[in-house]
Design a protein around this motif. Structure first.
Motif, PDB file in Angstrom:
ATOM      1  N   GLU A  24       6.747   0.435   9.622  1.00 27.34           N
ATOM      2  CA  GLU A  24       6.548   0.016  10.885  1.00 27.34           C
ATOM      3  C   GLU A  24       7.855  -0.866  11.299  1.00 27.34           C
ATOM      4  OE1 GLU A  24       2.809  -2.125  11.430  1.00 27.34           O
ATOM      5  OE2 GLU A  24       1.745  -0.092  11.936  1.00 27.34           O
ATOM      6  N   THR A  25       8.797  -0.331  11.806  1.00 26.51           N
ATOM      7  CA  THR A  25      10.173  -0.877  12.146  1.00 26.51           C
ATOM      8  C   THR A  25      10.091  -1.845  13.160  1.00 26.51           C
ATOM      9  OG1 THR A  25      10.832   1.049  13.572  1.00 26.51           O
ATOM     10  CG2 THR A  25      11.615   0.970  11.288  1.00 26.51           C
ATOM     11  N   ALA A  26       9.390  -1.740  14.115  1.00 24.24           N
ATOM     12  CA  ALA A  26       9.049  -2.568  15.712  1.00 24.24           C
ATOM     13  C   ALA A  26       8.387  -4.041  15.319  1.00 24.24           C
ATOM     14  CB  ALA A  26       8.356  -1.832  16.718  1.00 24.24           C
ATOM     15  N   ALA A  27       7.534  -3.888  14.078  1.00 22.43           N
ATOM     16  CA  ALA A  27       6.634  -4.703  13.788  1.00 22.43           C
ATOM     17  C   ALA A  27       7.388  -5.617  12.302  1.00 22.43           C
ATOM     18  CB  ALA A  27       5.218  -4.547  13.560  1.00 22.43           C
ATOM     19  N   ASN A  28       8.164  -4.963  11.756  1.00 26.87           N
ATOM     20  CA  ASN A  28       8.955  -5.684  10.468  1.00 26.87           C
ATOM     21  C   ASN A  28       7.641  -5.612   9.339  1.00 26.87           C
ATOM     22  OD1 ASN A  28      11.352  -5.720  11.532  1.00 26.87           O
ATOM     23  ND2 ASN A  28      10.884  -7.739  12.230  1.00 26.87           N
ATOM     24  N   ARG A  29       6.956  -4.606   9.348  1.00 25.75           N
ATOM     25  CA  ARG A  29       5.663  -4.591   8.455  1.00 25.75           C
ATOM     26  C   ARG A  29       5.777  -3.373   7.686  1.00 25.75           C
ATOM     27  NH1 ARG A  29       1.430  -6.453  12.143  1.00 25.75           N
ATOM     28  NH2 ARG A  29       1.881  -4.328  13.291  1.00 25.75           N
ATOM     29  N   LEU A  30       4.915  -3.427   6.482  1.00 21.79           N
ATOM     30  CA  LEU A  30       4.671  -2.240   5.755  1.00 21.79           C
ATOM     31  C   LEU A  30       2.873  -2.181   5.708  1.00 21.79           C
ATOM     32  CD1 LEU A  30       5.181  -0.072   3.517  1.00 21.79           C
ATOM     33  CD2 LEU A  30       5.039  -1.673   1.935  1.00 21.79           C
ATOM     34  N   VAL A  31       2.339  -0.863   6.135  1.00 19.01           N
ATOM     35  CA  VAL A  31       0.990  -0.738   6.062  1.00 19.01           C
ATOM     36  C   VAL A  31       0.764   0.123   4.693  1.00 19.01           C
ATOM     37  CG1 VAL A  31      -1.070  -0.082   7.529  1.00 19.01           C
ATOM     38  CG2 VAL A  31       0.947  -1.098   8.635  1.00 19.01           C
ATOM     39  N   GLU A  32      -0.322  -0.132   4.125  1.00 19.15           N
ATOM     40  CA  GLU A  32      -0.783   0.590   2.967  1.00 19.15           C
ATOM     41  C   GLU A  32      -2.322   1.363   3.556  1.00 19.15           C
ATOM     42  OE1 GLU A  32      -3.008  -0.208  -1.297  1.00 19.15           O
ATOM     43  OE2 GLU A  32      -2.155  -1.986  -0.190  1.00 19.15           O
ATOM     44  N   LEU A  33      -2.411   2.491   3.426  1.00 22.69           N
ATOM     45  CA  LEU A  33      -3.562   3.193   3.422  1.00 22.69           C
ATOM     46  C   LEU A  33      -3.990   3.600   2.344  1.00 22.69           C
ATOM     47  CD1 LEU A  33      -1.299   3.798   6.126  1.00 22.69           C
ATOM     48  CD2 LEU A  33      -3.448   4.342   7.186  1.00 22.69           C
ATOM     49  N   ALA A  38     -11.428  11.259   4.211  1.00 21.93           N
ATOM     50  CA  ALA A  38     -11.065  12.592   4.669  1.00 21.93           C
ATOM     51  C   ALA A  38      -9.972  12.065   5.753  1.00 21.93           C
ATOM     52  CB  ALA A  38     -12.085  13.256   5.314  1.00 21.93           C
ATOM     53  N   VAL A  39     -10.202  10.839   6.504  1.00 24.68           N
ATOM     54  CA  VAL A  39      -9.160  10.333   7.283  1.00 24.68           C
ATOM     55  C   VAL A  39      -8.786   8.959   6.556  1.00 24.68           C
ATOM     56  CG1 VAL A  39      -8.868   9.158   9.687  1.00 24.68           C
ATOM     57  CG2 VAL A  39     -10.183  11.238   9.445  1.00 24.68           C
ATOM     58  N   PRO A  40      -7.228   8.819   6.618  1.00 20.26           N
ATOM     59  CA  PRO A  40      -6.854   7.713   5.815  1.00 20.26           C
ATOM     60  C   PRO A  40      -7.142   6.425   6.563  1.00 20.26           C
ATOM     61  CG  PRO A  40      -5.141   9.024   6.238  1.00 20.26           C
ATOM     62  CD  PRO A  40      -6.202   9.686   6.843  1.00 20.26           C
ATOM     63  N   VAL A  41      -7.531   5.149   5.881  1.00 17.60           N
ATOM     64  CA  VAL A  41      -8.039   3.840   6.320  1.00 17.60           C
ATOM     65  C   VAL A  41      -7.184   3.063   5.938  1.00 17.60           C
ATOM     66  CG1 VAL A  41      -9.993   2.348   5.912  1.00 17.60           C
ATOM     67  CG2 VAL A  41     -10.376   4.730   6.076  1.00 17.60           C
ATOM     68  N   VAL A  42      -6.713   1.970   6.751  1.00 18.92           N
ATOM     69  CA  VAL A  42      -5.834   0.865   6.638  1.00 18.92           C
ATOM     70  C   VAL A  42      -6.495  -0.065   5.550  1.00 18.92           C
ATOM     71  CG1 VAL A  42      -4.462  -1.051   7.554  1.00 18.92           C
ATOM     72  CG2 VAL A  42      -4.694   1.062   8.736  1.00 18.92           C
ATOM     73  N   VAL A  43      -5.659  -0.390   4.432  1.00 12.76           N
ATOM     74  CA  VAL A  43      -6.140  -1.345   3.283  1.00 12.76           C
ATOM     75  C   VAL A  43      -5.473  -2.833   3.422  1.00 12.76           C
ATOM     76  CG1 VAL A  43      -6.165  -1.680   0.791  1.00 12.76           C
ATOM     77  CG2 VAL A  43      -6.602   0.593   1.838  1.00 12.76           C
ATOM     78  N   ALA A  44      -4.322  -2.678   3.810  1.00  9.70           N
ATOM     79  CA  ALA A  44      -3.456  -3.968   3.861  1.00  9.70           C
ATOM     80  C   ALA A  44      -2.342  -3.635   4.596  1.00  9.70           C
ATOM     81  CB  ALA A  44      -3.209  -4.488   2.264  1.00  9.70           C
ATOM     82  N   SER A  45      -1.635  -4.767   4.899  1.00 11.30           N
ATOM     83  CA  SER A  45      -0.362  -4.913   5.599  1.00 11.30           C
ATOM     84  C   SER A  45       0.590  -6.119   5.051  1.00 11.30           C
ATOM     85  CB  SER A  45      -0.589  -4.858   6.994  1.00 11.30           C
ATOM     86  OG  SER A  45      -0.724  -6.178   7.451  1.00 11.30           O
ATOM     87  N   PHE A  46       1.788  -5.474   4.867  1.00  5.88           N
ATOM     88  CA  PHE A  46       2.585  -6.884   4.427  1.00  5.88           C
ATOM     89  C   PHE A  46       3.957  -6.941   5.270  1.00  5.88           C
ATOM     90  CE2 PHE A  46       0.693  -4.190   1.066  1.00  5.88           C
ATOM     91  CZ  PHE A  46       0.356  -5.020   0.223  1.00  5.88           C
ATOM     92  N   LEU A  47       4.409  -8.183   5.456  1.00 11.95           N
ATOM     93  CA  LEU A  47       5.433  -8.507   6.222  1.00 11.95           C
ATOM     94  C   LEU A  47       6.978  -8.144   5.683  1.00 11.95           C
ATOM     95  CD1 LEU A  47       4.692 -11.928   7.456  1.00 11.95           C
ATOM     96  CD2 LEU A  47       4.725  -9.795   8.847  1.00 11.95           C
ATOM     97  N   THR A  48       7.600  -7.507   6.198  1.00 11.53           N
ATOM     98  CA  THR A  48       8.960  -7.051   5.418  1.00 11.53           C
ATOM     99  C   THR A  48      10.226  -7.785   6.173  1.00 11.53           C
ATOM    100  OG1 THR A  48       9.269  -5.311   6.885  1.00 11.53           O
ATOM    101  CG2 THR A  48       8.158  -4.811   4.982  1.00 11.53           C
ATOM    102  N   GLY A  49      11.318  -7.290   5.705  1.00 13.24           N
ATOM    103  CA  GLY A  49      12.490  -7.885   6.583  1.00 13.24           C
ATOM    104  C   GLY A  49      12.693  -6.989   7.578  1.00 13.24           C
TER     105      GLY A  49
END
Length: 76
Positions: A24-33, A38-49
């Motif tokens: 997610e470029t606007a939030a400087n984040r990486l999201v793991e799903l 059947a439908v992807p579910v968010v597991v975690a998110s990580f701050l990035t550069g």
């Protein structure tokens, strides 16, 4: 076929062993799903550069920081 909302603007994606990674470029984040239901579910998110444009998963997750010209390694 399904849709899963992510909090910010999705940009780069990678899939590996039942996991979907979205930058997610606007939030400087990486999201793991997880892709197992059947439908992807968010597991975690990580701050990035700043401006994480590209992601790949080769056992460890690598995120390219376009603004700084660096690569961040994420171990989920």
């Amino acid at each position: 076929c399904g849709r899963t909302p992510v909090p910010s603007t999705p940009y780069g994606i990678a899939v590996h062993r039942g996991r979907l990674w979205i930058t997610e470029t606007a939030a400087n984040r990486l999201v793991e799903l997880t892709t197992r239901p059947a439908v992807p579910v968010v597991v975690a998110s990580f701050l990035t550069g700043r401006q994480p444009n590209t992601v790949t998963d080769a056992g460890r997750v690598f995120v390219a920081d376009a603004a700084a010209g660096t690569v961040q390694i994420v171990s989920p």
